[in-house]
Design a protein around this motif. Sequence first.
Motif, PDB file in Angstrom:
ATOM      1  N   UNK A 167       9.153 -10.627  40.230  1.00 13.78           N
ATOM      2  CA  UNK A 167       9.905 -11.839  39.929  1.00 13.78           C
ATOM      3  C   UNK A 167       9.135 -13.084  40.339  1.00 13.78           C
ATOM      4  N   UNK A 168       8.510 -13.059  41.519  1.00 12.85           N
ATOM      5  CA  UNK A 168       7.850 -14.284  41.996  1.00 12.85           C
ATOM      6  C   UNK A 168       6.475 -14.069  42.625  1.00 12.85           C
ATOM      7  N   UNK A 169       5.992 -12.829  42.695  1.00 10.95           N
ATOM      8  CA  UNK A 169       4.699 -12.570  43.349  1.00 10.95           C
ATOM      9  C   UNK A 169       3.597 -12.216  42.363  1.00 10.95           C
ATOM     10  N   UNK A 170       3.846 -12.357  41.083  1.00 15.30           N
ATOM     11  CA  UNK A 170       2.802 -12.116  40.099  1.00 15.30           C
ATOM     12  C   UNK A 170       2.721 -10.684  39.626  1.00 15.30           C
ATOM     13  N   UNK A 171       1.527 -10.307  39.154  1.00 12.25           N
ATOM     14  CA  UNK A 171       1.279  -8.995  38.564  1.00 12.25           C
ATOM     15  C   UNK A 171       0.279  -8.254  39.439  1.00 12.25           C
ATOM     16  N   UNK A 172       0.575  -6.994  39.740  1.00 17.07           N
ATOM     17  CA  UNK A 172      -0.258  -6.176  40.608  1.00 17.07           C
ATOM     18  C   UNK A 172      -0.524  -4.834  39.941  1.00 17.07           C
ATOM     19  N   UNK A 173      -1.650  -4.216  40.311  1.00 20.78           N
ATOM     20  CA  UNK A 173      -1.976  -2.876  39.824  1.00 20.78           C
ATOM     21  C   UNK A 173      -2.430  -2.049  41.023  1.00 20.78           C
ATOM     22  N   UNK A 174      -2.007  -0.793  41.062  1.00 16.27           N
ATOM     23  CA  UNK A 174      -2.398   0.096  42.151  1.00 16.27           C
ATOM     24  C   UNK A 174      -1.696   1.426  42.032  1.00 16.27           C
ATOM     25  N   UNK A 175      -1.844   2.261  43.074  1.00 16.97           N
ATOM     26  CA  UNK A 175      -1.204   3.573  43.092  1.00 16.97           C
ATOM     27  C   UNK A 175       0.200   3.420  43.671  1.00 16.97           C
ATOM     28  N   UNK A 177      -4.363  -0.080  26.869  1.00 21.81           N
ATOM     29  CA  UNK A 177      -5.695  -0.287  26.298  1.00 21.81           C
ATOM     30  C   UNK A 177      -6.660  -1.020  27.219  1.00 21.81           C
ATOM     31  N   UNK A 178      -6.171  -1.539  28.334  1.00 25.26           N
ATOM     32  CA  UNK A 178      -7.032  -2.284  29.237  1.00 25.26           C
ATOM     33  C   UNK A 178      -7.149  -3.737  28.837  1.00 25.26           C
ATOM     34  N   UNK A 179      -8.154  -4.408  29.402  1.00 14.55           N
ATOM     35  CA  UNK A 179      -8.361  -5.830  29.155  1.00 14.55           C
ATOM     36  C   UNK A 179      -9.849  -6.109  29.184  1.00 14.55           C
ATOM     37  N   UNK A 180     -10.209  -7.340  28.875  1.00 10.16           N
ATOM     38  CA  UNK A 180     -11.612  -7.756  28.949  1.00 10.16           C
ATOM     39  C   UNK A 180     -11.900  -8.087  30.404  1.00 10.16           C
ATOM     40  N   UNK A 181     -12.527  -7.155  31.124  1.00  9.92           N
ATOM     41  CA  UNK A 181     -12.720  -7.321  32.565  1.00  9.92           C
ATOM     42  C   UNK A 181     -13.638  -8.486  32.907  1.00  9.92           C
ATOM     43  N   UNK A 182     -14.563  -8.853  32.025  1.00  5.54           N
ATOM     44  CA  UNK A 182     -15.470  -9.965  32.319  1.00  5.54           C
ATOM     45  C   UNK A 182     -14.770 -11.316  32.201  1.00  5.54           C
ATOM     46  N   UNK A 221      -2.378   4.069  31.374  1.00 10.83           N
ATOM     47  CA  UNK A 221      -2.848   5.221  30.619  1.00 10.83           C
ATOM     48  C   UNK A 221      -4.142   5.774  31.200  1.00 10.83           C
ATOM     49  N   UNK A 222      -4.328   7.049  31.050  1.00  9.08           N
ATOM     50  CA  UNK A 222      -5.542   7.710  31.504  1.00  9.08           C
ATOM     51  C   UNK A 222      -6.769   7.076  30.844  1.00  9.08           C
ATOM     52  N   UNK A 223      -7.784   6.821  31.636  1.00 10.65           N
ATOM     53  CA  UNK A 223      -9.023   6.253  31.106  1.00 10.65           C
ATOM     54  C   UNK A 223      -9.078   4.739  31.078  1.00 10.65           C
ATOM     55  N   UNK A 224      -7.979   4.052  31.359  1.00  9.03           N
ATOM     56  CA  UNK A 224      -7.970   2.587  31.381  1.00  9.03           C
ATOM     57  C   UNK A 224      -8.506   2.131  32.732  1.00  9.03           C
ATOM     58  N   UNK A 225      -9.548   1.292  32.725  1.00  9.03           N
ATOM     59  CA  UNK A 225     -10.194   0.806  33.940  1.00  9.03           C
ATOM     60  C   UNK A 225      -9.736  -0.607  34.249  1.00  9.03           C
ATOM     61  N   UNK A 226      -8.970  -0.764  35.311  1.00  2.00           N
ATOM     62  CA  UNK A 226      -8.483  -2.083  35.732  1.00  2.00           C
ATOM     63  C   UNK A 226      -9.088  -2.498  37.056  1.00  2.00           C
ATOM     64  N   UNK A 227     -10.244  -1.960  37.390  1.00  4.64           N
ATOM     65  CA  UNK A 227     -10.917  -2.347  38.630  1.00  4.64           C
ATOM     66  C   UNK A 227     -11.519  -3.746  38.464  1.00  4.64           C
ATOM     67  N   UNK A 228     -11.668  -4.468  39.581  1.00  8.68           N
ATOM     68  CA  UNK A 228     -12.247  -5.821  39.481  1.00  8.68           C
ATOM     69  C   UNK A 228     -13.725  -5.754  39.121  1.00  8.68           C
ATOM     70  N   UNK A 229     -14.215  -6.806  38.516  1.00 11.67           N
ATOM     71  CA  UNK A 229     -15.635  -6.909  38.233  1.00 11.67           C
ATOM     72  C   UNK A 229     -16.251  -7.881  39.222  1.00 11.67           C
ATOM     73  N   UNK A 230     -17.502  -7.690  39.549  1.00 13.70           N
ATOM     74  CA  UNK A 230     -18.198  -8.612  40.433  1.00 13.70           C
ATOM     75  C   UNK A 230     -18.653  -9.815  39.620  1.00 13.70           C
ATOM     76  N   UNK A 231     -18.408 -11.016  40.142  1.00 12.05           N
ATOM     77  CA  UNK A 231     -18.816 -12.237  39.429  1.00 12.05           C
ATOM     78  C   UNK A 231     -19.865 -12.960  40.204  1.00 12.05           C
TER      79      UNK A 231
END
Length: 111
Positions: free
Chosen positions: A33-41, A73-78, A101-111
Amino acid sequence: MKPTTITIDDVQYVRADSVSAKPAGPEVIIRTYSAGVHVGQLTHREGREVTLTNARRIWSWSGAFTLNEISQSGLDRKKSRISKPVPEILLLEAVEVLPVASGVDLSPTEK
């Protein structure tokens, strides 16, 4: 060196201190509701309270229109901003839980 397993009567046992205390649950995207969007186990859910381990905040995203699309489907990580993980987070006002979904990579990218 400590042994990590022992076999007794053809049954293999694992040392208790070699197993994580909390088993990793399914990877999910949580919209709050107010803390944004998170991804994890997902490790625990009770009503609107959700606990995630290896949790990252998705600050902004590109390459997908909705969180539903990101989960499938994931996102554009860059071009997206995903934080580095924290070991655990308790989210108090979860309004949407989406399995990743299996195979979707939502890990952070190094910038």
